[in-house]
Design a protein around this motif. Structure first.
Motif, PDB file in Angstrom:
ATOM      1  N   GLN A   1      -3.049 -20.623 -29.269  1.00  0.00           N
ATOM      2  CA  GLN A   1      -1.732 -20.607 -29.900  1.00  0.00           C
ATOM      3  C   GLN A   1      -0.682 -20.683 -28.799  1.00  0.00           C
ATOM      4  O   GLN A   1      -0.232 -19.679 -28.250  1.00  0.00           O
TER       5      GLN A   1
ATOM      6  N   TYR B   1      -4.248 -15.980 -37.557  1.00  0.00           N
ATOM      7  CA  TYR B   1      -5.217 -16.963 -37.047  1.00  0.00           C
ATOM      8  C   TYR B   1      -6.158 -17.428 -38.148  1.00  0.00           C
ATOM      9  O   TYR B   1      -6.373 -18.636 -38.339  1.00  0.00           O
TER      10      TYR B   1
ATOM     11  N   PHE C   1      -7.861 -17.472 -29.524  1.00  0.00           N
ATOM     12  CA  PHE C   1      -8.532 -16.840 -30.654  1.00  0.00           C
ATOM     13  C   PHE C   1      -9.773 -17.650 -31.003  1.00  0.00           C
ATOM     14  O   PHE C   1      -9.823 -18.871 -30.768  1.00  0.00           O
TER      15      PHE C   1
END
Length: 812
Positions: free
Chosen positions: A764, A568, A807
């Protein structure tokens, strides 16, 4: 009338004495893959297992049947290869037709009244390159492979983002062309616009058969309702079509892309009492536009501005590499998908890089339709190229072939001599090592500009990228012409993009790994880690992971034993780095007149600078490009004492904006606020230093600045210190998942509501299924704000799965 018969079927490939079915167009690797004789070189460490393929000779065969009917019995039959990769001997019925040594050319052989076994025998590209090197002598390059000694796609020998898979085969179509009397050998349309009127000057070359040597030939052409007729004199003709008030072709974002059908016909005029006979025809779509490259000197140096139909353009560009190491696998639909992704990200210029190929016409057709300007490199990259024979003749033939093939496309706006070779000669210790030997300068500064001036004088030519315009300045001088900015990625923090204002940034970029689903497919069974065997094998850049880690560590605490977090953060840093450069340089228009990000696409699954990974998945960088390449951009730039607000308006209309500036604490408290009512004229930039009471202290760890243009939904943020030094609260947000609409996961809306400051929130989507796609990338939310994310094709839509796919930045 000429007819063509495609030779796609009936080919075989000799492999250790046995015969394999072969696909044409194709290559040895794809045929061996189809036969199950090699593993997929894109997976795991398999690339190394198939290295032997490029070091062997290979033979393709089929039978060429005789003409069966009177309709097939023309005066002349030609065997035409649109692409042979690369050093080949062609024989028919035991007689040699010819030899080739250039992947980038078309070849034509007279096979009239000939038939029997047809063989195309390919030598190893390594053997051909070594033979040429023995003739010309050693030359320096940036990789330990001999790519500059053979006219072949250089990156098939490996690059800092690509595998070493040295191909061979008939990579473009093969056909028989049957014709009588004469054919159209070459048609060169010079399309210009002056005072609103269009002109097409057609220069036409004819090839005749022996029987047609004395025949009276005529040509005609039509475009936009205008017709012209003429007589062939010798073997050539000139036609001029004046088209009053044509609709002009524009880059996307500046207007429409009208295309006109241009048709040319060749006829044999009959004698008295006999009919004329149609012999051949040629048709292309063209567009009327005027493109000038303004390289005027000014108080800042030497400019590099594309001026289209009189309008100066800030080029919002990307670099393009071959979309597959095996180019025969790139279909028209794949070109359209990738280029539509570019257009949807706000891109208006695509630079075709010089270590790849002259792309298929399907590529340029899509660019014509979408308004994507094309900057075409001639195929020289990162090496000193010998100018002796046999290479010099091949270079000239290749350039002539491709200039003529591509010049009808209105999207094509620039011919560029090479990638980084002028810079390399001056700066990479080539000059003393060469000791006076040729290195390519004669190509870039003499041969190629002469050929462009002869064949396609309607377009600009530049000797290389980077290039300052002359040896009076360093080739990569940011104040003159094009500039490649690689010191930042290689050695510095991305904030240092803001230290200069180049006239045109033709290359810069930052790496990140591909999407997680891409890694899982490419590295099956591997426990993923930044330094796991497959990850390292699919990282081709010198010290690539070291540079990734240092880029993260300058801003965040570098994760240990947490691949998901590392993955990330590397993607966040890539997006932020590229955005930092583009925002800064766009805010200095027109001194800086363009940015060309390295790179749009990948050719296999790899950690690289691409915005779209090797499986076609979008990285966060892609979504960030869509933001920073939009017509309207709001940005906060660091200043000497206070940040600078830049409001960039690249649209055709004035921008009336109300910008709210807020100095805030990390807990969401507003310390100071002010509204600015601004009008930014079309194609201009407004800059203002942020008032002192709104600017956080340069070392503040608990305050930041936010700028919002609420009516336009645009936001910019400025944090005075690195993320690892800022006092972020623990992120807290709610997630609501809507009901999926459609089959197979369909479409689902996810609403995230922030209760604290949430920096760089990212969903994601591929964690919800390998085909899942999210409609946006990074978001920074203030307490109480919501963001709605649309996800398509998700296999998992449960709240827990969605939360696991989210995230954001966390406290150090």
């Amino acid at each position: 009338m000429k007819e063509a018969v495609q030779l796609t079927e009936g080919w075989s490939l000799d492999h250790d004495g046995s015969s394999l079915s072969a696909q044409v167009p194709g290559c040895v690797h794809t045929d061996l893959l189809t036969a199950g004789l090699i593993p997929d070189p894109y997976l795991g460490l398999n690339e190394s297992e198939v290295a032997w393929v490029g070091r062997r000779a290979w033979t393709y065969s089929r039978n060429l049947e005789p003409a069966q009917t009177a309709a097939e019995r023309h005066e002349r039959t030609d065997l035409v290869f649109d692409g042979l990769d690369t050093a080949a001997v062609i024989t028919l019925d035991g007689h040699e037709l010819g030899r080739t040594r250039n992947m980038h050319r078309r070849y034509r052989f007279d096979v009239t009244d000939r038939h029997g076994p047809l063989h195309v025998e390919f030598a190893s590209a390594y053997e051909e390159a070594e033979a040429v090197r023995a003739l010309t002598g050693e030359r320096p390059n940036v990789y330990p492979e001999p790519f500059q000694y053979i006219r072949k796609m250089a990156c098939s020998f490996g690059w800092d983002w690509g595998p070493t898979l040295v191909t061979a085969g008939m990579w473009r179509p093969v056909r028989l062309e049957r014709w009588s009397t004469a054919r159209l050998a070459e048609v060169r349309p010079l399309v210009t616009v002056h005072d609103g009127a269009g002109r097409v000057e057609l220069r036409i070359d004819i090839e005749r058969t022996g029987q047609g040597a004395d025949r009276h030939l005529e040509v005609s052409a039509q475009v936009g309702g205008v017709q012209a007729h003429g007589t062939v004199v010798g073997d050539s003709a000139l036609l001029i079509l004046d088209v009053p008030d044509p609709d002009l072709w524009w880059p996307r974002g500046y207007g429409e892309q009208p295309l006109y059908d241009l048709e040319v016909t060749l006829v044999s005029r009959g004698t008295e009492g006999t009919e004329s006979r149609h012999l051949d025809s040629w048709s292309r779509r063209i567009g009327f536009r005027d493109v000038v490259l303004d390289r005027s000197a000014d108080e800042h140096g030497t400019g590099f501005i594309f001026v289209v139909n009189g309008v100066p353009v800030f080029a919002r560009g990307v670099n393009w590499i071959p979309d597959d190491v095996f180019p025969s696998r790139i279909t028209p639909d794949r070109y359209r998908t990738r280029l539509r992704q570019a257009a949807e990200a706000g891109i208006d210029l695509v630079r075709i890089w010089g270590g790849g190929i002259y792309e298929d016409d399907a590529f340029y057709d899509v660019c014509d339709e979408l308004g994507l300007m094309v900057w075409q490199d001639f195929l020289f990259a990162c090496a000193a190229y010998p100018e002796e024979q046999p290479l010099r003749g091949e270079v000239e033939a290749e350039a002539r072939d491709n200039v003529v093939r591509l010049m009808p496309h209105p999207s094509l706006v620039l011919w560029n001599g090479n990638n980084e070779n002028l810079w390399g000669f001056r700066d990479w210790d080539w000059e003393p090592a060469l000791a006076g030997d040729s290195w390519g300068g004669g190509y870039y500064l003499d041969l190629l500009p002469r050929l462009v001036a002869e064949l396609d004088p309607t377009r600009s030519y530049t000797a290389g990228s980077p290039w300052s315009g002359s040896w009076d300045h360093h080739p990569n001088d940011p104040a003159h012409g094009t500039h490649h900015s690689w010191e930042v990625w290689n050695r510095r923090d991305y904030a240092e993009y803001r230290d200069s204002v180049p006239r045109f940034v033709a290359e810069f970029g930052w790496q990140a790994p591909p999407a997680l689903a891409t890694l899982r497919r490419a590295l099956p069974g591997e426990r993923l880690a930044p330094d796991s065997p497959g990850m390292l094998h699919h990282q081709k850049a010198e010290d690539g992971n070291g540079k990734l880690n240092r880029g993260v560590a300058r801003h965040f605490r570098l994760p240990e034993d947490d691949f998901d977090r590392w993955h990330y953060l590397t993607q966040v840093v890539q997006a932020r780095a590229v955005a930092a450069g583009i925002e800064h340089w766009r805010s200095h228009w027109p001194v800086c007149a363009g940015t060309v990000v390295w790179q749009l696409n990948d050719c296999w699954p790899v950690s690289s600078w691409a915005a779209v990974d090797g499986d076609g998945r979008l990285k966060p960088l892609y979504h960030e490009l869509r933001r920073v390449y939009a017509d309207r951009l709001l940005t906060l730039q660091p200043g000497a004492d206070c940040p600078v607000l830049a409001v960039v308006n690249q649209s055709a209309e004035p921008w009336h904006a109300t910008v709210t500036l807020r100095r805030m604490r990390a807990d969401g408290t507003v310390v100071a606020e002010r509204q600015l009512d601004l009008t930014v004229p079309a194609r201009q930039v407004y800059r203002q230093t942020v008032p002192g009471e709104l600017a956080p202290d340069a070392l503040a760890t608990k305050e930041f600045l936010v700028a919002d243009a609420d009516a336009d939904g645009l936001r910019a943020v400025h944090f005075p210190v690195a993320d690892k030094d800022f006092a972020y609260p623990a992120p807290h947000y709610d997630v609501a998942v809507g009901t999926p609409v459609g089959s197979g996961g369909g479409s689902v809306e996810i609403v995230v509501t922030a209760h604290t400051l949430v920096r760089d929130l990212l969903l994601q989507a591929d964690r919800l299924g390998p085909d899942a796609v999210c409609d946006s990338g990074l978001h920074t939310l203030l307490p109480g704000e919501q963001v709605r994310l649309r996800v398509n094709n998700a296999a998992e839509t449960g709240a827990n799965a969605v939360r696991a796919a989210l995230f954001c930045v966390e406290p150090a």
